[in-house]
Design an enzyme around this catalytic site. Structure first.
Site, PDB file in Angstrom:
ATOM      1  N   LEU A  65       0.843  -1.206   0.000  1.00  0.00           N
ATOM      2  CA  LEU A  65       0.000   0.000   0.000  1.00  0.00           C
ATOM      3  C   LEU A  65       0.877   1.255   0.000  1.00  0.00           C
ATOM      4  O   LEU A  65       2.067   1.182   0.288  1.00  0.00           O
ATOM      5  CB  LEU A  65      -0.904  -0.018   1.235  1.00  0.00           C
ATOM      6  CG  LEU A  65      -1.843  -1.230   1.344  1.00  0.00           C
ATOM      7  CD1 LEU A  65      -2.675  -1.144   2.611  1.00  0.00           C
ATOM      8  CD2 LEU A  65      -2.744  -1.330   0.121  1.00  0.00           C
ATOM      9  N   PRO A  66       0.267   2.415  -0.304  1.00  0.00           N
ATOM     10  CA  PRO A  66       1.091   3.618  -0.451  1.00  0.00           C
ATOM     11  C   PRO A  66       1.830   4.062   0.814  1.00  0.00           C
ATOM     12  O   PRO A  66       3.039   4.296   0.748  1.00  0.00           O
ATOM     13  CB  PRO A  66       0.078   4.691  -0.889  1.00  0.00           C
ATOM     14  CG  PRO A  66      -1.058   3.936  -1.508  1.00  0.00           C
ATOM     15  CD  PRO A  66      -1.124   2.640  -0.755  1.00  0.00           C
ATOM     16  N   THR A  96       6.322   0.886   1.910  1.00  0.00           N
ATOM     17  CA  THR A  96       7.321   1.722   2.587  1.00  0.00           C
ATOM     18  C   THR A  96       6.572   2.660   3.512  1.00  0.00           C
ATOM     19  O   THR A  96       5.814   3.524   3.042  1.00  0.00           O
ATOM     20  CB  THR A  96       8.135   2.553   1.571  1.00  0.00           C
ATOM     21  OG1 THR A  96       8.740   1.670   0.633  1.00  0.00           O
ATOM     22  CG2 THR A  96       9.203   3.363   2.274  1.00  0.00           C
ATOM     23  N   LYS A 171      15.354   0.968   4.328  1.00  0.00           N
ATOM     24  CA  LYS A 171      14.725   1.389   3.067  1.00  0.00           C
ATOM     25  C   LYS A 171      14.803   2.918   2.926  1.00  0.00           C
ATOM     26  O   LYS A 171      15.054   3.445   1.837  1.00  0.00           O
ATOM     27  CB  LYS A 171      13.278   0.892   3.047  1.00  0.00           C
ATOM     28  CG  LYS A 171      12.379   1.483   1.989  1.00  0.00           C
ATOM     29  CD  LYS A 171      12.748   1.039   0.583  1.00  0.00           C
ATOM     30  CE  LYS A 171      11.842   1.715  -0.441  1.00  0.00           C
ATOM     31  NZ  LYS A 171      12.291   1.535  -1.799  1.00  0.00           N
ATOM     32  N   LYS A 246       7.160  11.421   0.183  1.00  0.00           N
ATOM     33  CA  LYS A 246       6.787  10.732   1.427  1.00  0.00           C
ATOM     34  C   LYS A 246       8.021  10.116   2.086  1.00  0.00           C
ATOM     35  O   LYS A 246       8.242  10.262   3.279  1.00  0.00           O
ATOM     36  CB  LYS A 246       5.759   9.638   1.111  1.00  0.00           C
ATOM     37  CG  LYS A 246       5.435   8.723   2.282  1.00  0.00           C
ATOM     38  CD  LYS A 246       4.891   7.369   1.826  1.00  0.00           C
ATOM     39  CE  LYS A 246       5.933   6.543   1.094  1.00  0.00           C
ATOM     40  NZ  LYS A 246       5.554   5.155   0.843  1.00  0.00           N
TER      41      LYS A 246
END
Ligand code: NAD
Length: 298
Positions: A65-66, A96, A171, A246
């Site tokens: 998911l976003p 992420t 990440k 983001k």
């Protein structure tokens, strides 16, 4: 072979699900976008009417998911999936998200006796399609060993970074570096173009010289340099500028209070914010070159 519920079939989740199907896994899939579900069904998945339906009788649940808010909304709360996922199932969140969110969801899963690993990925949409992603994992080592054969159907490299949330920290380190490298690559090519250099020849030279990177060789930001790069198809179908923004916001959050200094990450964060504010948030993040490029140069 496992019964897998796959939630989130976007630019990354769609091709990842397709690779699991190719390896013989049984998939029940859900996405808010019907066309994304239809594409997965065409590849051999079964459609679910909701995320709740998808996890019924699942042995493994994968989410892609976003952002943090989507993941927390999916799993937590009285309507959340954690209340519905069968006992003993393994959860792999590949989104992420913020380290704090990853820890929160893993903690809530543990309270229900469910194993959850954070397994964000690197490799872009090309890596997702080719099944060559890098998985950057946080969580219990035994849970990772359970997940390993499934991750191997979608990727080539698996790194165990530490406990819950550690995959997300690693990440962010990767993506902060990527954001800076993409921006400076665009800046350099725009400088050459302003002097009348051919961006393609300039990029070919850079790709075998000391500034070579994924940004020059695979996802070159200048249109027409690489046929398969998002830049050559109107910056569609890659890693969204808003998603990079983001991640750079998450990197700034992660740095706060630790004594780590991230001046280049902060600069890049502002460049991607400028690009989003110019209306390019949904385009691939390599469109950050537009911040530097004189519009008449092609
Ligand atoms: P995307 O926006 O293309 O896909 C996200 C999908 O999730 C969409 O199809 C959306 O409809 C779906 N979705 C949102 N909320 C949902 C819900 N509650 N239930 C079901 N479906 C829901 O994003 P993406 O590019 O696939 O990226 C997904 C994640 O992977 C992000 O966290 C991103 O930062 C990360 N990532 C992306 C790339 C890339 O190159 N695109 C590379 C590495 C990591």
């Amino acid at each position: 072979m496992s019964r897998i519920a796959f939630i989130g079939l976007g630019n990354m989740g769609g091709p990842m699900a397709a690779n699991l199907l190719k390896s013989g896994h049984e998939l029940r899939v859900f996405d808010l976008v019907p066309a994304a579900v239809e594409a997965a069904v065409a590849a051999g998945a079964r459609a679910a009417g909701s995320a709740m339906d998808a996890v019924e009788a699942a042995e493994v649940v994968i989410s892609m998911l976003p952002a943090s808010r989507h993941v927390e909304a999916l799993y937590l709360g009285t309507d959340g999936l954690l209340a519905a996922i069968p006992a003993g199932a393994l959860i792999i969140d590949c989104s992420t998200i913020a380290t704090a969110s990853a820890k929160k969801v893993a903690g809530a899963a543990a309270e229900r006796g469910l194993q959850l690993i954070d397994a964000p990925v690197s490799g872009g949409t090309a890596g997702a399609a080719a099944g060559t992603l890098t998985f950057i994992v946080g969580g219990d080592g035994a849970a990772l060993e359970r997940a390993r054969p499934i991750l191997q159907a979608m990727g080539k490299n698996i790194f165990h970074m530490g406990d819950a949330g550690a995959g997300q920290v690693a990440k962010l380190c990767n993506n902060m570096a990527l954001g800076v490298i993409m921006a400076v690559t665009g800046e350099a090519i725009a400088l050459g173009a302003a002097h009348g250099l051919d961006p393609k020849v300039l990029s070919q030279m850079m790709a075998v010289s000391t500034s070579r990177s994924w940004a020059t060789e695979v996802c070159n930001p200048w249109p027409g340099v690489l046929e398969n790069a998002p830049a050559s198809r109107g910056y569609t179908g890659g890693f969204g500028n808003d998603l990079m923004l983001k991640d750079l916001n998450l990197a700034a959050e992660a740095a706060a209070g630790t004594g780590a200094t991230i001046p280049l990450g902060e600069l890049a964060r502002n460049l991607y914010a400028l690009n989003s504010n110019a209306g390019n948030g949904a385009l691939d993040f390599s469109s950050v070159v537009k911040v530097f490029k004189r519009p008449e140069l092609t």
